[in-house]
Design a protein around this motif. Structure first.
Motif, short mmCIF file in Angstrom:
data_model
loop_
_atom_site.label_atom_id
_atom_site.label_comp_id
_atom_site.label_asym_id
_atom_site.label_seq_id
_atom_site.Cartn_x
_atom_site.Cartn_y
_atom_site.Cartn_z
N ASN A 40 4.07 6.04 -2.34
CA ASN A 40 3.36 4.77 -2.39
C ASN A 40 3.51 4.19 -3.79
OD1 ASN A 40 1.76 4.56 0.25
ND2 ASN A 40 1.18 6.60 -0.46
N PRO A 41 3.50 2.85 -3.93
CA PRO A 41 3.60 2.27 -5.27
C PRO A 41 2.54 2.79 -6.25
CG PRO A 41 3.93 0.57 -3.62
CD PRO A 41 3.53 1.81 -2.88
N MET A 42 1.37 3.17 -5.74
CA MET A 42 0.35 3.66 -6.66
C MET A 42 0.76 4.97 -7.32
SD MET A 42 -2.76 5.15 -4.35
CE MET A 42 -2.60 6.65 -3.36
N ASP A 43 1.71 5.71 -6.72
CA ASP A 43 2.15 6.97 -7.32
C ASP A 43 2.66 6.75 -8.73
OD1 ASP A 43 1.59 8.20 -4.90
OD2 ASP A 43 3.65 8.11 -4.18
N TRP A 44 3.57 5.78 -8.89
CA TRP A 44 4.12 5.56 -10.23
C TRP A 44 3.19 4.71 -11.09
CZ3 TRP A 44 7.13 4.59 -5.82
CH2 TRP A 44 7.25 3.25 -5.43
N GLY A 45 2.33 3.93 -10.47
CA GLY A 45 1.34 3.21 -11.26
C GLY A 45 0.40 4.17 -11.97
N ILE A 46 -0.04 5.19 -11.24
CA ILE A 46 -0.94 6.19 -11.83
C ILE A 46 -0.19 7.06 -12.82
CG2 ILE A 46 -2.32 8.23 -11.29
CD1 ILE A 46 -3.11 6.73 -8.68
N ARG A 47 1.03 7.46 -12.48
CA ARG A 47 1.82 8.28 -13.40
C ARG A 47 2.13 7.56 -14.71
NH1 ARG A 47 7.00 7.58 -11.83
NH2 ARG A 47 6.85 6.09 -13.54
N SER A 48 2.20 6.25 -14.65
CA SER A 48 2.47 5.47 -15.87
C SER A 48 1.27 5.39 -16.80
CB SER A 48 2.91 4.05 -15.50
OG SER A 48 1.81 3.30 -14.98
N GLY A 49 0.08 5.79 -16.28
CA GLY A 49 -1.12 5.76 -17.10
C GLY A 49 -2.02 4.58 -16.83
N ALA A 50 -1.73 3.80 -15.79
CA ALA A 50 -2.51 2.60 -15.52
C ALA A 50 -3.97 2.90 -15.17
CB ALA A 50 -1.88 1.81 -14.38
N MET A 51 -4.24 4.13 -14.71
CA MET A 51 -5.61 4.50 -14.35
C MET A 51 -6.09 5.72 -15.13
SD MET A 51 -5.75 3.84 -10.24
CE MET A 51 -7.52 4.14 -10.24
#
Length: 310
Positions: A40-51
């Motif tokens: 899911n797109p959130m996978d890399w969003g979270i891995r990038s540090g966004a959350m």
């Protein structure tokens, strides 16, 4: 055990397939032997540090949330599930770790898999299905005989939302790329318009407008509503959260891991009224490369990337 994990927040280059020791399930938790996991797109969003305010700075961190598999062990207080059950579900945002041979998850985020679904089909469902159901039914309050418009009707959540609305007995229109209108008509949608459409041509047509693509201006969505209609965005940005706090038809959804909702999504998939297409399946040993391609190049298109453990 093997899993994809990372030792610092960053781009796809921080992902590694490494050995790890799965924790034993605590109170209210289940340990699942993963058979398939979905990107899911959130996978890399979270891995990038966004959350990172939520996920913290404890490393290494696992990657991935949606999975299917077989319950390996259960913690104290677990009552709905038993060792050997075939299940689907999602790991918590803080824990993650679905791209692995084993994953630990809260029981509330895991339900039994319908017997007629493959593990790959089941893994594709949790995030998009929950988000779509909560957007259309819980926030959107759509009822049989009403009409809905889904902006981005062929994306993961958009397609799921359209199918849920149709199964409810609503009429459904939507927007998609001009080259994909045939697929939207095949789902049973109409009217179909391209992205960048003129909302005045659809003024006062719908009881619910769901924006899954985050490309529909709020004023445009409001023009498309019947009196008393609702707009639901699935993008909880600060601006959208602030906008939803103001009285009016605009609502923003923050998807919640509600067990009853996930059970309903699983039942819909079992009945065949909810289907999430799969574009590519790769083994865990090839997943880092495939996830990198998906993030950087947007490939594969037209469905989910599924990672299997053999």
């Amino acid at each position: 055990m093997k899993r994809i994990q990372y030792h610092q927040y960053g781009g796809p280059e921080v992902m590694r397939l490494e050995d790890f020791e799965p924790a034993r399930p605590g109170s209210g938790e289940v340990l699942v032997r993963v058979r398939a996991a979905a990107a899911n797109p959130m996978d890399w969003g979270i891995r990038s540090g966004a959350m990172k305010l939520v996920t913290g700075r404890k490393f290494p961190r696992g990657l991935g949330y949606d999975f299917s598999g077989v319950v390996e062990a259960i913690g104290k207080g677990v009552t709905r599930l038993a060792v050997g059950d075939e299940v689907l579900g999602g790991a918590s945002i803080k824990a993650s770790g679905a791209f692995a041979e084993m994953v630990l998850a809260a029981e509330r985020g895991v339900v039994k898999k319908p017997a007629n679904l493959s593990f790959e089909e089941a893994a594709a469902i949790p995030t998009v299905g929950l988000t779509a159901l909560q957007a259309v039914v819980k926030k959107g309050k759509l009822r049989p005989g009403q009409s809905a418009f889904v902006n981005g009707c062929l994306g993961g959540v958009g397609r799921a939302g359209a199918q849920i609305a149709l199964a409810l007995g609503a009429s459904v229109g939507g927007s998609c790329r001009d080259t994909a209108t045939h697929d939207a008509h095949h789902l049973g949608l109409g009217p179909i318009v391209g992205f960048g459409f003129d909302p005045t041509t659809l003024s006062g047509r719908f009881d619910l407008v769901v924006d899954t693509a985050d490309t529909l201006p709020t004023d445009a969505a409001k023009k498309m509503l019947k009196p008393g209609g609702r707009v639901v965005s699935i993008h909880p940005t600060p601006a959208n959260i602030a906008r939803s706090a103001v009285p009016g038809p605009f609502n923003v959804l923050i998807t919640r891991p509600v067990t009853e909702d996930l059970e309903e999504v699983a039942r819909a998939a079992g009945r065949g009224t909810l289907r999430v297409p799969i574009a590519r399946t790769v083994p865990l040993t090839e997943a880092v490369k495939a996830l990198t391609e998906l993030e950087r190049e947007g490939t594969p298109k037209g469905g989910k990337l599924i990672v299997t453990t053999g």
